[in-house]
Design a protein around this motif. Structure first.
Motif, mmCIF file in Angstrom:
data_model
loop_
_atom_site.group_PDB
_atom_site.id
_atom_site.type_symbol
_atom_site.label_atom_id
_atom_site.label_comp_id
_atom_site.label_asym_id
_atom_site.label_seq_id
_atom_site.Cartn_x
_atom_site.Cartn_y
_atom_site.Cartn_z
ATOM 1 N N SER A 114 -18.849 -7.637 -5.502
ATOM 2 C CA SER A 114 -18.055 -8.828 -5.762
ATOM 3 C C SER A 114 -18.944 -9.985 -5.909
ATOM 4 O O SER A 114 -19.634 -10.133 -5.156
ATOM 5 N N THR A 168 -18.658 -14.512 -6.357
ATOM 6 C CA THR A 168 -18.064 -15.708 -6.680
ATOM 7 C C THR A 168 -19.023 -16.864 -6.797
ATOM 8 O O THR A 168 -20.131 -16.941 -6.264
ATOM 9 N N PHE A 187 -15.531 -19.024 -10.154
ATOM 10 C CA PHE A 187 -15.385 -17.754 -10.764
ATOM 11 C C PHE A 187 -15.490 -16.789 -10.006
ATOM 12 O O PHE A 187 -16.004 -16.925 -8.905
ATOM 13 N N ASN A 188 -14.875 -15.323 -10.194
ATOM 14 C CA ASN A 188 -15.026 -14.298 -9.324
ATOM 15 C C ASN A 188 -14.972 -13.093 -10.076
ATOM 16 O O ASN A 188 -14.133 -13.030 -11.134
ATOM 17 N N TRP A 189 -15.990 -12.036 -9.980
ATOM 18 C CA TRP A 189 -15.942 -10.682 -10.638
ATOM 19 C C TRP A 189 -15.947 -9.827 -9.488
ATOM 20 O O TRP A 189 -16.539 -10.055 -8.409
ATOM 21 N N SER A 190 -15.357 -8.441 -9.954
ATOM 22 C CA SER A 190 -15.742 -7.471 -9.077
ATOM 23 C C SER A 190 -15.690 -6.309 -9.835
ATOM 24 O O SER A 190 -14.981 -6.052 -10.755
ATOM 25 N N LYS A 247 -12.714 -2.973 -13.081
ATOM 26 C CA LYS A 247 -13.498 -4.293 -13.163
ATOM 27 C C LYS A 247 -12.403 -5.269 -13.123
ATOM 28 O O LYS A 247 -11.534 -5.259 -13.976
ATOM 29 N N ASN A 248 -12.522 -6.311 -12.275
ATOM 30 C CA ASN A 248 -11.689 -7.483 -12.201
ATOM 31 C C ASN A 248 -12.545 -8.870 -12.431
ATOM 32 O O ASN A 248 -13.629 -8.758 -12.046
ATOM 33 N N SER A 249 -11.734 -9.677 -12.694
ATOM 34 C CA SER A 249 -12.250 -10.986 -12.856
ATOM 35 C C SER A 249 -11.472 -12.301 -12.836
ATOM 36 O O SER A 249 -10.250 -11.987 -13.166
ATOM 37 N N SER A 267 -6.431 -14.160 -14.441
ATOM 38 C CA SER A 267 -6.931 -12.972 -13.779
ATOM 39 C C SER A 267 -6.769 -11.984 -14.757
ATOM 40 O O SER A 267 -6.138 -12.149 -15.579
ATOM 41 N N SER A 303 -8.423 -7.826 -15.904
ATOM 42 C CA SER A 303 -9.488 -6.476 -15.668
ATOM 43 C C SER A 303 -10.015 -6.204 -17.029
ATOM 44 O O SER A 303 -9.797 -6.818 -17.971
ATOM 45 N N SER A 310 -5.586 -9.307 -19.289
ATOM 46 C CA SER A 310 -5.892 -10.614 -18.580
ATOM 47 C C SER A 310 -4.626 -11.408 -18.644
ATOM 48 O O SER A 310 -3.668 -11.154 -19.672
#
Length: 901
Positions: free
Chosen positions: A765, A767, A788-791, A801-803, A830, A832, A836
């Motif tokens: 992840s 951020t 922003f966040n990505w995982s 994948k999530n964002s 939010s 994936s 979204s």
């Protein structure tokens, strides 16, 4: 681990590869008298780039430390009514004395301009006037704009990303860690400046002996005796009728301080958290914490969105608190503090979810949950302290009482069709704590005696009706549903907890070193009793011993420890080297539970810090910790901790054992001369366990949790950086941050066909954040926060994948004197790799200020678009989840805001 430790050591010493240069001396005038407050700077030759600086003391003595690869550097000295001195010196440790010539001049006109940021020793001072905007009213409003400082929603303060350990007003600690009330309600106009005291040791007798890694904040008011405070009275339009009242008068004197706080509203403002302890001081002050219930039993809870609480919180709260500090004796070293608070709160919440299970061939489960949470809590605290250079004493006595109750109405749609359940829990709790710590000088040694006693009694009763809502297979008679011919079921639980800690230590000082051998004894015991019952025609019947517990869990730990501390001009070292003799026992004869463990463990903690070139700090930390579980890890009779999650440990399993290791490093740069701050951090942690939880889905959406003996581990690598700068020419503060975390953990689960999966779950992840505020224009101010966040999550069962994207824009316009128009925009996205969702919220406000009386009249329209639900899609290792959560509808509030003086 060995290679990682080598890497960290290499990382730290990379910054100190050049030897430090120390220049000392004395600055005198033409008559030979020492000149105080003369500034001494070291600069690169031919450049106006300051590498280090110092201020002379009252005797004219100075000391400046720097690191440079150049053979020569420039030294400059400036002092009032003296001719400036300039000299090129060799880059070597030396003593240089200077005699300055008088240069008195007649000043026809004097213009005083206060520096916005100044530094003296370990104290950095901020002039609030330099950072405030016309829309700011409280201390917290302005602190958010200062580089290096962050303020959370509850009023807690972070400095360089770490919590502060003390919050003072005019040098006094009235709130004892619960400073959110002052931070959110102290008018900014009453404050002269804010001081950040780095590496602050709050116990005065230890200030030259035991270093600290944390910073403290001192709010210096304009007047030594100040009567002030903040108030709001508001009403709203909508369903239901809305209100908001905030009354917080304050008094800060030289001998007495007090704060009284009453807040009530039903417009989604969380005020009761202001009573939480946000900073915990120093271990030598004894032990304090936020008293909480042992929440063993729970109703099913509706999901909450990752939004500010004001967007979704349906509340009806009354919160009262009072804090008093006084000097009861002629000696100002003794202080008496009394704190009291009461909370009455009712919260409504609702959510709808759709879960698709990877374990059960894509089966879908639908759930709708509506909650009512009722909180009644009273707390009283008496604190008696003496904090002096020649001794320390602190005793804290705390009483707490909870009368909480929760409700849930649940509708499920699964393989059994539609079914409804009503859930109710009553959970009264009584709690008492007393903490005592004293440090007594004995010749040249310091004797520290500490004692802590805590007793808590939790009683919880969970009732579920009708019993047909539960579709569990009988855990002892497979093939039959539980409670087939009953009306309702009841889970009763009671746990009595006693904890006693005693210790004694002696401190020996030798030059800059302090050695503190310590012996102590920690003892805790829990008595757990639980019973599961059925109700048929109002007759209550116990279900059986497999659903009962009569467990006694004890943990006795005598220990011996050595503290080694060093405090020099550049180096700080703090370490604890304890040997713990763990004696743990769990007994419940009816469930055949008889477990014990006797083990000697070594659990060291180390922190070291190196300061160089005036503005730089490099630090490293490491610790090793053993945990042997508690009552929740050893009971063998099934407990419905939630209507969907009965759980128990096997009577044959050993006591859980967890070994945690972590190392970390940090590089910081803080230069108040050019308003630049940044830090770089790294942390690695690894945890080994001998027990792992096994989640079994019974096919109806219910989860049965059991635990089996199996070695498993998890680890995490986290790297982060943050940089912030204030641009005075543009009246702009901006900062950037980034964090990357890679975590891996073993997981175990079983599907409805009893197929067991033991797999590695990996999450990567990131951020990124950006903060910006500007007050350059007289007609406008802007506050902007972006993240922003990505995982990316991978496992044997899933690859997803999530964002997410989150930003807040607050803009205020000042078209005319005393008129303010505000616009606020919250955007939360939010999604994936599958789908979204975008959620936007807009607010508009108008405020007129009666400047003569310092009264604001505000009209605010919240959630203009009237968005009533928040939607989110997320994936986990075993499922995908779509959730729809209830939000507060559009509402209009009219509020009158004022200062008490």
């Amino acid at each position: 681990m060995k290679h990682l430790s080598t890497l960290i050591v290499t990382f730290l010493f990379a910054f100190i590869s050049h030897a430090q240069t120390v220049v000392t001396g004395k600055i005198t005038d033409a008559d030979g008298h020492g000149i105080p407050s003369a500034s001494v700077t070291i600069e690169e030759q031919g450049k106006d780039a300051i590498m280090a600086f110092s201020i002379s003391n009252s005797k004219g003595e100075y000391k400046v430390t720097f690191t440079s690869a150049d053979s020569n550097v420039d030294l400059k000295i400036k002092a009032f009514n003296q001719k400036p001195l300039f000299q090129s010196i060799k880059n070597q440790t030396q003593t240089l004395n200077f005699n300055m010539e008088s240069d008195a001049t007649e000043i026809k006109e004097v213009k005083l301009k206060t520096k916005m940021i100044t530094k003296k020793g370990d104290t950095i001072s901020y002039d609030l006037k330099a950072f405030e905007s016309k829309a700011d009213r409280t201390l917290a409003d302005v602190l958010k704009k200062i580089p290096g400082i962050d303020v959370n929603a509850d009023g807690s303060i972070l400095y360089q990303g770490e919590p502060i350990n003390k919050f003072y007003v005019n040098g006094k600690d009235l709130m004892e860690g619960g400073y959110g009330t002052i931070n959110n309600s102290l008018p900014k106009d009453a404050v002269q400046k804010v001081e950040v005291m780095e590496n602050h040791q709050p116990v005065k007798i230890l200030q030259d002996k035991v270093p600290s890694e944390n910073a403290a904040i001192n709010v210096k008011l304009k007047n030594s005796v100040t009567m002030t405070g903040r108030g709001e009275v508001g009403t709203g339009f909508g369903e239901p009728w809305l209100w908001n009242v905030k009354l917080t008068p304050m008094f800060f004197g030289q001998k007495n301080q007090w704060v009284i706080n009453y807040k009530t509203n039903n417009n989604g403002d969380t005020v009761e958290k202001e009573g939480n302890i946000l900073s915990f001081g120093n271990r030598f002050e004894g032990r304090r914490g936020n008293v909480s219930q042992n929440d063993w039993l729970n109703v099913e809870n509706a999901t909450t969105p990752n939004l500010p609480e004001k967007r979704y919180l349906m509340n009806n709260v009354h919160y009262f608190s009072a804090n008093l500090l006084t000097n009861p004796f002629k000696s100002k070293e003794w202080e008496l503090k009394a704190n009291a608070s009461f909370t009455n709160n009712a919260v409504s919440r609702e959510s709808y979810s759709q879960t698709t299970s990877f374990l059960n061939n894509g089966a879908q489960y639908l759930t709708n949950i509506a909650n009512k949470f009722y909180t009644d809590k009273a707390k009283g605290e008496v604190i008696f302290t003496k904090n002096a250079k020649k001794g320390f004493f602190k005793n804290v006595t705390t009483f707490s009482q909870f009368w909480n109750a929760d409700r849930a109405d649940v509708i499920r749609n699964d393989i059994y069709g539609n079914r409804n359940g009503a859930e109710a829990i009553e959970s009264p709790t009584s709690s008492f704590q007393n903490s005592l710590s004293t440090i007594i000088p004995w010749k040249e040694k310091l004797v520290n005696l500490m004692s802590y006693v805590s007793y808590q009694n939790d009683k919880q009763t969970l009732q579920i009706s009708p019993s047909s809502y539960l579709k569990f297979n009988d855990l002892t008679n497979s093939g039959h549903f539980l409670f087939e011919n009953t009306d309702a079921v009841t889970q009763n639980l009671r746990i009595k907890s006693l904890e006693i800690n005693h210790s004694a230590s002696v401190g020996f000082s030798a030059k800059k070193w302090t050695f503190t051998p310590e012996v102590g004894f920690n003892f805790s015991t829990d008595q757990l009793n639980s019973q599961f019952s059925t109700i048929t025609n109002n007759v209550i019947s116990a279900y059986g011993k497999d659903y009962e517990n009569d467990l006694k869990f004890t943990n006795a730990v005598p220990y011996a420890s050595l503290g080694i501390n060093y405090k020099g001009d550049a180096w700080l070292l703090y370490s604890q080297l304890p040997f713990n003799f763990n004696n743990i026992k769990a007994d419940d004869p009816e469930r055949n539970v008889s477990k014990k463990i006797n083990k000697l463990t070594f659990e060291p903690t180390l922190y070291t810090q190196y300061s160089f070139a005036s503005f730089w700090k490099a630090s490293a930390s490491a610790n090793l910790n053993y945990n042997f579980g508690d009552t929740k890890d050893t009971y063998a009779g099934y407990i419905f901790s939630s209507p969907t999650s009965p759980s128990a440990m096997s009577a044959n399993n050993p006591i859980p054992e967890t070994l945690s290791k972590s190392v970390g490093s940090k590089l910081e740069y803080r230069n108040p001369l050019n308003n630049l701050f940044f830090n770089v951090t790294y942390r690695y942690s690894k945890t080994n366990r001998n027990i792992i939880g096994n989640s079994i889905n019974n096919g109806a959406g219910f989860i049965l949790t059991n635990f089996i003996e199996k070695d498993n581990q998890s680890n995490s690598n986290s790297m982060g950086a943050e940089i912030g700068k204030y641009f005075p020419s543009f009246k702009t503060n901006a900062s950037l941050s980034f964090n990357n975390t890679i975590s891996k953990a073993d997981a175990l689960t079983t599907d409805q066909n009893n197929v067991q999966y033991f797999f590695l779950n990996k999450v990567n992840s990131q951020t990124a954040g950006f903060k910006f505020n500007n007050t350059f224009f007289s007609w406008m101010s802007i506050d902007y926060n972006l993240s922003f966040n990505w995982s990316h999550q991978t496992s044997k069962l899933n690859d997803s994948k999530n964002s997410g994207f989150n930003h807040n824009l607050s803009t205020y316009f000042y078209p005319l004197a005393n008129h303010t128009i505000g616009f606020n925009w919250d955007q939360i996205n939010s999604g994936s790799n599958l789908t979204s969702y975008r959620n936007a919220f807009y607010d508009l406000s108008y405020q007129y200020t009666w400047s003569k009386k310092k009264i604001d009249f505000e009209l605010k329209w919240l959630n203009i678009a009237n968005r009533k639900v928040f939607e989110r899609f997320a994936t986990s290792a075993t499922s995908t989840d779509f959730t729809r959560m209830q939000l507060r509808p559009s509402q209009v509030m009219f509020t009158v805001k004022f200062n008490f003086k």
